[in-house]
Design a protein around this motif. Sequence first.
Motif, PDB file in Angstrom:
ATOM      1  N   ARG A   8       5.556  19.932  -8.085  1.00 16.19           N
ATOM      2  CA  ARG A   8       5.025  20.303  -6.776  1.00 16.19           C
ATOM      3  C   ARG A   8       6.131  20.948  -5.930  1.00 16.19           C
ATOM      4  NH1 ARG A   8       3.681  21.531  -2.581  1.00 16.19           N
ATOM      5  NH2 ARG A   8       2.088  20.741  -1.163  1.00 16.19           N
ATOM      6  N   LEU A   9       7.300  20.374  -5.982  1.00 16.47           N
ATOM      7  CA  LEU A   9       8.406  20.909  -5.191  1.00 16.47           C
ATOM      8  C   LEU A   9       8.857  22.263  -5.709  1.00 16.47           C
ATOM      9  CD1 LEU A   9      10.576  17.732  -4.555  1.00 16.47           C
ATOM     10  CD2 LEU A   9       9.063  18.891  -2.970  1.00 16.47           C
ATOM     11  N   LYS A  10       8.721  22.430  -7.021  1.00 17.59           N
ATOM     12  CA  LYS A  10       9.097  23.713  -7.602  1.00 17.59           C
ATOM     13  C   LYS A  10       8.036  24.773  -7.371  1.00 17.59           C
ATOM     14  CE  LYS A  10      11.362  21.916 -11.654  1.00 17.59           C
ATOM     15  NZ  LYS A  10      11.238  21.978 -13.094  1.00 17.59           N
ATOM     16  N   GLY A  11       6.901  24.346  -6.831  1.00 17.65           N
ATOM     17  CA  GLY A  11       5.817  25.287  -6.601  1.00 17.65           C
ATOM     18  C   GLY A  11       5.144  25.706  -7.885  1.00 17.65           C
ATOM     19  N   GLU A  12       5.233  24.868  -8.922  1.00 17.87           N
ATOM     20  CA  GLU A  12       4.676  25.257 -10.215  1.00 17.87           C
ATOM     21  C   GLU A  12       3.268  24.758 -10.443  1.00 17.87           C
ATOM     22  OE1 GLU A  12       7.164  24.004 -13.384  1.00 17.87           O
ATOM     23  OE2 GLU A  12       8.790  25.341 -12.796  1.00 17.87           O
ATOM     24  N   LEU A  13       2.767  23.967  -9.529  1.00 19.56           N
ATOM     25  CA  LEU A  13       1.450  23.405  -9.761  1.00 19.56           C
ATOM     26  C   LEU A  13       0.405  24.487  -9.622  1.00 19.56           C
ATOM     27  CD1 LEU A  13       1.808  20.060  -7.876  1.00 19.56           C
ATOM     28  CD2 LEU A  13       1.704  20.418 -10.315  1.00 19.56           C
TER      29      LEU A  13
ATOM     30  N   SER B 212       0.840  -1.198   0.000  1.00 19.07           N
ATOM     31  CA  SER B 212       0.000   0.000   0.000  1.00 19.07           C
ATOM     32  C   SER B 212       0.872   1.244   0.000  1.00 19.07           C
ATOM     33  CB  SER B 212      -0.900  -0.024   1.235  1.00 19.07           C
ATOM     34  OG  SER B 212      -1.641   1.166   1.305  1.00 19.07           O
ATOM     35  N   LEU B 213       0.514   2.169  -0.863  1.00 18.83           N
ATOM     36  CA  LEU B 213       1.337   3.372  -0.987  1.00 18.83           C
ATOM     37  C   LEU B 213       0.438   4.589  -1.094  1.00 18.83           C
ATOM     38  CD1 LEU B 213       4.501   3.502  -3.160  1.00 18.83           C
ATOM     39  CD2 LEU B 213       2.958   5.416  -3.241  1.00 18.83           C
ATOM     40  N   SER B 214       0.686   5.575  -0.265  1.00 15.12           N
ATOM     41  CA  SER B 214      -0.149   6.767  -0.400  1.00 15.12           C
ATOM     42  C   SER B 214       0.693   7.987  -0.731  1.00 15.12           C
ATOM     43  CB  SER B 214      -0.959   6.999   0.870  1.00 15.12           C
ATOM     44  OG  SER B 214      -0.104   7.285   1.934  1.00 15.12           O
ATOM     45  N   LEU B 215       0.198   8.757  -1.670  1.00 12.61           N
ATOM     46  CA  LEU B 215       0.869   9.985  -2.077  1.00 12.61           C
ATOM     47  C   LEU B 215      -0.079  11.134  -1.798  1.00 12.61           C
ATOM     48  CD1 LEU B 215       2.115   8.734  -5.554  1.00 12.61           C
ATOM     49  CD2 LEU B 215       3.583   9.230  -3.618  1.00 12.61           C
ATOM     50  N   THR B 216       0.325  12.017  -0.925  1.00 12.35           N
ATOM     51  CA  THR B 216      -0.525  13.157  -0.625  1.00 12.35           C
ATOM     52  C   THR B 216       0.151  14.411  -1.154  1.00 12.35           C
ATOM     53  OG1 THR B 216      -1.212  11.986   1.354  1.00 12.35           O
ATOM     54  CG2 THR B 216      -1.813  14.293   1.207  1.00 12.35           C
ATOM     55  N   TYR B 217      -0.431  14.938  -2.217  1.00 12.05           N
ATOM     56  CA  TYR B 217       0.156  16.133  -2.824  1.00 12.05           C
ATOM     57  C   TYR B 217      -0.384  17.395  -2.185  1.00 12.05           C
ATOM     58  CZ  TYR B 217       1.436  12.967  -6.620  1.00 12.05           C
ATOM     59  OH  TYR B 217       1.936  11.954  -7.351  1.00 12.05           O
ATOM     60  N   ASN B 218      -1.653  17.354  -1.888  1.00 11.14           N
ATOM     61  CA  ASN B 218      -2.298  18.562  -1.423  1.00 11.14           C
ATOM     62  C   ASN B 218      -3.562  18.185  -0.675  1.00 11.14           C
ATOM     63  OD1 ASN B 218      -2.837  21.249  -1.085  1.00 11.14           O
ATOM     64  ND2 ASN B 218      -2.566  21.759  -3.234  1.00 11.14           N
ATOM     65  N   GLY B 219      -3.974  19.021   0.247  1.00  2.00           N
ATOM     66  CA  GLY B 219      -5.207  18.751   0.985  1.00  2.00           C
ATOM     67  C   GLY B 219      -5.276  19.641   2.190  1.00  2.00           C
ATOM     68  N   GLY B 220      -6.445  20.221   2.457  1.00  3.44           N
ATOM     69  CA  GLY B 220      -6.589  21.099   3.616  1.00  3.44           C
ATOM     70  C   GLY B 220      -6.316  20.348   4.890  1.00  3.44           C
ATOM     71  N   PHE B 221      -7.117  19.315   5.084  1.00  2.00           N
ATOM     72  CA  PHE B 221      -6.939  18.463   6.251  1.00  2.00           C
ATOM     73  C   PHE B 221      -7.147  17.030   5.798  1.00  2.00           C
ATOM     74  CE2 PHE B 221      -9.038  15.895   9.447  1.00  2.00           C
ATOM     75  CZ  PHE B 221      -8.138  15.963  10.495  1.00  2.00           C
ATOM     76  N   ILE B 222      -6.118  16.228   5.918  1.00  2.00           N
ATOM     77  CA  ILE B 222      -6.242  14.832   5.515  1.00  2.00           C
ATOM     78  C   ILE B 222      -5.732  13.949   6.635  1.00  2.00           C
ATOM     79  CG2 ILE B 222      -5.386  13.037   3.949  1.00  2.00           C
ATOM     80  CD1 ILE B 222      -5.456  14.966   1.711  1.00  2.00           C
TER      81      ILE B 222
END
Lengths: 475, 459
Positions: free
Chosen positions: B431-436, B257-267
């Motif tokens: 995402r790391l570059k802040g370009e999203l 199981s693998l989770s990738l959280t890119y963005n989210g107010g509250f997760i």
Amino acid sequence: MQDDNFDWIKEQEYEYGFETPIEVEVFPKGINEDIIRRLSSIKGEPDFMLEFRLKAFEYWKNMIPPTWGHLKFDPIDFQDISYYAAPKKLKSNEIDPELLETFEKLGVPLEEREILAGVAVDAIFDSVSVKTTFREELDKLGIIFCPISEAIRNHPELIKKYLGTVVSPYDNFYAALNSAVFSDGSFVYIPKGVKCPVELSSYFRINTQNIGQFERTLIIADEESYVSYLEGCTAPMRDENQLHAAVVELIALDNAEIKYSTVQNWYPGDKEGKGGIYNMVTKRGICKGKNSKISWTQVETGSAITWKYPSCILSGDNSIGEFYSVAVTNNYQQADTGTKMIHIGKNTRSTIISKGISAGYSQNSYRGLVKITKNALNSRNYTQCDSLLLTDHCGAHTWPYIDVANDESIVEHEATTSKISEDQLFYCNQRGISTEEAIRLIVNGYTREVISKLPMEFAVEAQKLLSLSLENGIG
Amino acid sequence: MKSKLLEQIKEIAPKLLSIEDLWTNRDQHYHTFLSLGFPDDKVEQWRQTPINDQLNKPLYYVTDNSPKQIERLDDYFSCPIENFEKYLFLIHNGAPLYSDQVIFKDPNTGMIAGSLRHAFLLFPDIFNKYFDNIADPAYNGFVALNMSLASNGFFLYVPSGVKVKLPVQLINYSKGDDNPFIQSRNLIILDDNAEITFLQCDDTHMSVDNSFYNILTEFYIGKGATLYHYKLQNKSNNSSLINTMFFTLNESSNLHSLSLTYNGGFIRNETIINMDAPEANAKIYGLGLIDRQQIIENLAFINHNAKNCTSYQTFKNIIDEEGRGLFNGHIKVMPGAQKTSAYQLTRNILLTDEARIFVKPFLEIYADDVKCSHGSSIGKLDDEALYYLMQRGICEKNAKLLLMYAFTNDIVAEIHISDLKKQTIGMINRRLKGELSACDQCILGCTKFEIPELDFSDF
């Protein structure tokens, strides 16, 4: 194979389980305002102390005992405990020979031989301090080392300034109870620039039945000073549980260093888990000044229940906190112990090394908090907590909490849990070392990192104690 | 306000509980919920969680979970991973969307997938065998609330011995500006020796003011079965998500199981794994990229109830700006679970002095013949490594990127779908570059995906 190897562990006897037949003055059971007033007046305390106690008591009445520890025991009836017991003959300023003999038997020197041992001792029997040795020598250096009851009378300004500043009377259930009813303990003040030449030591002994021991220790190391303090404890074997709720406060000012070592060997209860001491202790030190250092070293082998978290508040810049612990549990003992390192000052550093050994049906937990506040820039923590399991009925648990609120600090944590591997045993056996000896060897190696931090006299004692706790008749 | 939501729930509950053609036991779970209530910071596991702030937002309970037909699923929402063939399923505000069949049974393999409620009606034999047997309503108020009032969700069944080649993708999506409080419940069953890849994506539309999703998923992994589970989370900054997953692992089963959280107010992702039979293996990975005022929490509870099981956990977070991360790992080895190997690792990087992380790596062990360890580290980017790179002519910005990149790499390396891996590398890079930036559908704008200029995928 497992159980064959460790059967002998269960057969060890508690060496210090004897009782001293001595006349004592005991308060009736129960706690109320009158008891506290009576206690305060026996001690000849100034008014501010009585007020301190009553406030704590008032607060305590509305508190509930903490239940978050990984500990199972019946609730303690706090009205079924007597809060004060003192040997009667003490009043005439003479020590009962019976008492002297007791401490002799325990290996605590109160007479001339003390000079050879090079350790200044404050011996505490039930609720009062019996004798503090080495006084004159220390006086010359300006070091105050005396029972806390005496310090309250003779140095009220220091007591007023520092008592309850590290562990507030409202800190937790047992600290509040202690603040209300503490009867004695040690007080140490090291003046500016003095390096205390001898080890200071207190020895706690619970003797009387149905009493609780509530001692309070306060150590103040003024600027540029150094002190090493040792603490030991034992109690007779009894079927009932007895409560020991102590509070220890350490204060280190600029460039000062305090080294606090404990070898805790309260009666752990019998093989069926009957009796033993409930050891509910609040220990906390504050590195108030810059470049100060507090180091806790503990070897915990006794007590039926241990609930103890010697902590450091690192508020001075560049201050250092250390915690080295070996906790051994056997039979039905339960230990929930660890530390808190609160980083507030800049460039503060802390190290935590905790080694747990569980045998029999015991439960051994490490519980710790490392908190790096926002302003504690460039702080560093390293934590290692290992557990060794010796039988398949026991438990070893690790509950670390880490809270970091700035980006310039580094916190590392490592923990492992395992048993002594069969490969290691096989290796030793193959070389003609018996299984028993091999286990001793491995446990020694395992705990060495902590034992080596103890002062020499204590290290020998601790080594012996570990062997006793885990071995059968090795002389 | 929290009590306002509670009032709403109490008002709606009788109606929801009286739905007739639905599974039983809901009344009982509802009483459990009433006695538990919503968790608050008095509860040990929720102490660092500002859950009240989330519940205090104006929220309206969404009751309509009945499936809706639309023409083409792809038109409605697409999160294209290039060349990525899959079975696609969509849940919109708790209601399954379908274009053809509300529940789909593959004639070749016998795989069943679609609306949970229809699975209950059409495949009662399979459904009743597993449903309600995996999750524990007493676990917390959210689980009890979901078990009592959620009336739909996703169902997946893979028959014995079937290895499904194409991945199944489920997208949980919320859209609209009516501050929805949504509950959704999923049941995933892998019969003995089955194998499947399951992608669970959580997305919100940009226009949503506030949303609160309470998802409960039960996983049953049969003897010798293998589940590859991916969780991709890109939610808007004012969305809240409680994602609770219960796994039951049988003999010799495998979970990846693998989770990738890119963005989210509250997760808050809670993973509870019960290893009830010997020789089961679980590997769990998580990566969180946290910035602004986001709060990302990962909790993993692994219960080793049988011998010879192994578990590995690796969770990593990069926390920027005023983000908050939390990791709580808990390995519990029960008496008799000998020869257990359990490892747990969490690494975290804080980039600003406003960022904050809580880490609680717990071990609770009642058996002796085990190898358990945990490690955790919290720190900043290594100054010496930065210096090394800069000395070689890489500017500070790129050097930092490279290091953060390397940091995420061992999680990304565990993605076994190459297209997804490639996309993830690109996403992380951007995402790391802040370009999203926001696109019309999803806040991450992954439709405009390009190969980034700095491609470290070969590292």
